[in-house]
Structures are given as structure tokens and as C-alpha cells.
Design an enzyme around this catalytic site. Structure first.
Site, PDB file in Angstrom:
ATOM      1  N   TYR A  13     -89.543  42.104 -29.749  1.00  0.00           N
ATOM      2  CA  TYR A  13     -90.817  41.400 -29.584  1.00  0.00           C
ATOM      3  C   TYR A  13     -90.729  40.409 -28.424  1.00  0.00           C
ATOM      4  CZ  TYR A  13     -95.229  39.252 -31.049  1.00  0.00           C
ATOM      5  OH  TYR A  13     -96.523  38.804 -31.101  1.00  0.00           O
ATOM      6  N   SER A  67     -97.140  35.216 -26.557  1.00  0.00           N
ATOM      7  CA  SER A  67     -96.561  34.567 -27.728  1.00  0.00           C
ATOM      8  C   SER A  67     -95.662  33.442 -27.252  1.00  0.00           C
ATOM      9  CB  SER A  67     -95.741  35.597 -28.518  1.00  0.00           C
ATOM     10  OG  SER A  67     -94.919  34.985 -29.486  1.00  0.00           O
ATOM     11  N   GLU A 113    -110.544  54.069 -37.627  1.00  0.00           N
ATOM     12  CA  GLU A 113    -111.990  53.881 -37.561  1.00  0.00           C
ATOM     13  C   GLU A 113    -112.563  53.320 -38.857  1.00  0.00           C
ATOM     14  OE1 GLU A 113    -116.094  56.301 -36.381  1.00  0.00           O
ATOM     15  OE2 GLU A 113    -114.108  57.134 -35.906  1.00  0.00           O
ATOM     16  N   ASP A 116    -107.125  53.502 -29.853  1.00  0.00           N
ATOM     17  CA  ASP A 116    -105.701  53.467 -30.160  1.00  0.00           C
ATOM     18  C   ASP A 116    -104.974  53.345 -28.835  1.00  0.00           C
ATOM     19  OD1 ASP A 116    -103.073  53.842 -30.859  1.00  0.00           O
ATOM     20  OD2 ASP A 116    -103.368  55.786 -31.841  1.00  0.00           O
ATOM     21  N   ILE A 117    -104.406  52.179 -28.550  1.00  0.00           N
ATOM     22  CA  ILE A 117    -103.803  51.984 -27.230  1.00  0.00           C
ATOM     23  C   ILE A 117    -102.557  52.848 -27.044  1.00  0.00           C
ATOM     24  CG2 ILE A 117    -104.720  49.626 -27.105  1.00  0.00           C
ATOM     25  CD1 ILE A 117    -101.755  48.669 -27.221  1.00  0.00           C
ATOM     26  N   ARG A 134    -107.533  51.116 -34.137  1.00  0.00           N
ATOM     27  CA  ARG A 134    -106.930  52.454 -34.191  1.00  0.00           C
ATOM     28  C   ARG A 134    -107.540  53.264 -35.327  1.00  0.00           C
ATOM     29  NH1 ARG A 134    -100.612  52.299 -34.839  1.00  0.00           N
ATOM     30  NH2 ARG A 134    -101.278  51.157 -36.691  1.00  0.00           N
ATOM     31  N   ASN A 156    -105.345  42.387 -27.302  1.00  0.00           N
ATOM     32  CA  ASN A 156    -104.761  41.797 -28.498  1.00  0.00           C
ATOM     33  C   ASN A 156    -103.862  42.758 -29.266  1.00  0.00           C
ATOM     34  OD1 ASN A 156    -104.779  39.850 -30.943  1.00  0.00           O
ATOM     35  ND2 ASN A 156    -105.655  41.731 -31.790  1.00  0.00           N
ATOM     36  N   SER A 160     -90.890  42.393 -25.195  1.00  0.00           N
ATOM     37  CA  SER A 160     -92.220  42.951 -24.935  1.00  0.00           C
ATOM     38  C   SER A 160     -93.202  41.881 -24.483  1.00  0.00           C
ATOM     39  CB  SER A 160     -92.752  43.669 -26.178  1.00  0.00           C
ATOM     40  OG  SER A 160     -93.106  42.768 -27.217  1.00  0.00           O
ATOM     41  N   LYS A 161     -93.126  40.701 -25.080  1.00  0.00           N
ATOM     42  CA  LYS A 161     -94.084  39.656 -24.731  1.00  0.00           C
ATOM     43  C   LYS A 161     -93.712  38.939 -23.434  1.00  0.00           C
ATOM     44  CE  LYS A 161     -97.103  40.205 -27.991  1.00  0.00           C
ATOM     45  NZ  LYS A 161     -98.476  40.651 -27.673  1.00  0.00           N
TER      46      LYS A 161
END
Length: 296
Positions: A203, A142, A39, A62-63, A37, A89, A206-207
Site C-alpha cells: 500500500y 494517503s 452495479e 471497474d478500473i 465495480r 478514489n 502504491s500510494k
């Protein structure tokens, strides 16, 4: 350079992503892109690898910014004509505190789920059309992303596990599950729907969603006219990174071992894991039934 092989690792200026770029620079016959994200941090990471005699390339990514993902897509298409390896990742973690208000908890939960799941899903949708035959995709999950993290034998928990683990789960249903979760967190009643009360539930959610998404994606690849595209989801281990507050028991190189292995699976090998949940020691674990090999 059109037609040359190319690999991309997201969120790679530090930690597992950085170590994955390092390993791919040593093993992959093609260009390896370290993306980040920020530079300045990304280019500093590239310089660090160059001091080791490696030759990574750099592209900002930057996703959380769709235009950034689109710029990367257009660059890859124009420069290479396709994509051979994608390692998703990039992720974030905000641990809830007991003193957090419901509003702050909901806001932080939305941020984590947005980056880790929704925006990773968007990256896939944007970049997957570039994948060439025999491409490899690795989604970083994870141990928290195993379905067993939805604990207990309550009807709500059992129903939630069944929905996520259904072999017929669709993207539409998955997106609804995650939006329903965010709505429940906002109301403060997510535990009533089977979700754990743990401070890291954002978390976990999300995973779990990333892992469920991976299973759907492999189903799609199985019927894709492009030959032998494989995607897997991986638990890299409890790695000594900033995200783990530098309390992890594995080095970043150990954390990158399984993701790098999955990124380099040989073409047309019937023994390749496909859509599998892989432990950091390369053990294939049943994502629905378990058991997990160890705590970490």
C-alpha cells in the site's frame, strides 16, 4: 446534454467515494456520477443518496477492466462532450500476514499495486483527453503515500527517495521504479533497495507512486493548451471505512472534505494548490521534505 458540466468519482458505492459524491451533489453545478465495480451495490448507493433528496447519476466502472474504462470514456464523450471533475478514489488494500508465503505476499502485492497505481494511471491516460479547461482532478493518496514512508538513512533508501522525489521524474522512470519494486518483492529482497519491511509495504509503494504520478501530471497540465487544469493528491485521513476495518477516527464525511474541496477549486485563482499533497484538514504539506502534521 453535450457541453453540460460533469463530475466522476471512482469506487464510490461506499466510504470516502460515497461521501465525496454526496458533497459534490450539493455543491457542483452539473451531473455527478457515482461509479462502482459492482452495479447492484452502486445503484443501491445512488438510491440511498436519492432518499436524502440528492440526484447523483450512475455508471458502472471497474478500473481493473480497461474495457469498462473505455465504455465510460465513450459515454462521457457522447453525452457531455468532456469531463470537468475526476476524483480517483478507487483502491484496494491487502495486509500481509506473518505466515504468508513469499509467493502469496508477492501475488497480493502485485494486486494492490496493479489496482492502486497502474490501473489508476491507465484511467488517467484514458480520461484526461476529455478534460475541459478549468477541470479539476483529485488523486486519493494517503499518509502512507508520503515519501517519508521510505524510512532510514541507508544509501538504498536515500537513493529511492531521491528517484521518486526528483522534479524531473518521467512516467517511464516511475513505471520502471514500480516494476522493479514488484520484481524485488517476488525475489524477497525489496528491503535491500530501500523499501520498508512493513506488512503494508504494498500500500505504501502504491500510494507513493500515485503521489509521484500526480506531480508529473501537474507538470504536464502546466504546459497543456487547455487552460487552468489542476490536479492534487490528498491524504483523506484515517477514516472509518471498510478498508480501515472500521477502526478509523474520522467519519466518511470528514474524509471527503479535502477531496471535495480540491474538486471544487475556483477557476483561475492564483491561490489554488497545484500538484500539491494536501492533508485531510486542507493543509498543504511538502511531499518531499514534510513534516507530516500528525500521525493520521
Amino acid at each position: 446534454m453535450a457541453g453540460s458540466r460533469v463530475a466522476v468519482v471512482t469506487g464510490a458505492n461506499q466510504g470516502i467515494g460515497f461521501a465525496t459524491v454526496k458533497e459534490l451533489c450539493r455543491t457542483f453545478d452539473g451531473s455527478v456520477y457515482l461509479t462502482s465495480r459492482n452495479e447492484n451495490l452502486g445503484r443501491a448507493a445512488v438510491e440511498e443518496l436519492e432518499k436524502l433528496g440528492l440526484r447523483p447519476k450512475y455508471h458502472q466502472l471497474d478500473i481493473d477492466d480497461e474495457s469498462s474504462v473505455l465504455r465510460l470514456r465513450d459515454y462521457l464523450k457522447a453525452t457531455y462532450g468532456g469531463l470537468d471533475i475526476l476524483v480517483n478514489n478507487a483502491a484496494m488494500l491487502i495486509l500481509a500476514k506473518d505466515e504468508d508465503s513469499r509467493e502469496l505476499f508477492a501475488e497480493n502485492t502485485r494486486s494492490v499495486v496493479q489496482t492502486n497505481f497502474f490501473n489508476t494511471f491507465r484511467v488517467c491516460n484514458i480520461l484526461f483527453p476529455l478534460l475541459r479547461p478549468h477541470a479539476r482532478v483529485v488523486n486519493l493518496s494517503s499518509s502512507m503515500g508520503h515519501i517519508s514512508q521510505i524510512e532510514g538513512q541507508s544509501e538504498a533508501a536515500s537513493t529511492l527517495r531521491a528517484k521518486f522525489s526528483s522534479p524531473d521524474l518521467s512516467y517511464k522512470e516511475l513505471l520502471k521504479l514500480m516494476n522493479d519494486f514488484l520484481d524485488a518483492v517476488k525475489r524477497g529482497d525489496h528491503a535491500d533497495y530501500g523499501w520498508p519491511r512493513k506488512n503494508w509495504v504494498s500500500y505504501i509503494a502504491s500510494k507513493i507512486a500515485v503521489s509521484a504520478m500526480t506531480r508529473i501530471q501537474q507538470r504536464d497540465f502546466d504546459v497543456d493548451p487547455r487552460e487552468d487544469i489542476i490536479i492534487n493528491h490528498v491524504h483523506p485521513g484515517y477514516v472509518n471505512t471498510k478498508m480501515a476495518s472500521f477502526k478509523g477516527v474520522l467519519t466518511i464525511e470528514q474524509g471527503a472534505a479535502a477531496p471535495s474541496w480540491l474538486a471544487m477549486l475556483p477557476p483561475n485563482d492564483a491561490t489554488n494548490p497545484k500538484g500539491a499533497y494536501v492533508w485531510h484538514d486542507k493543509t498543504i504539506v511538502d511531499w518531499v521534505k514534510g513534516p507530516l502534521p500528525a500521525e493520521y
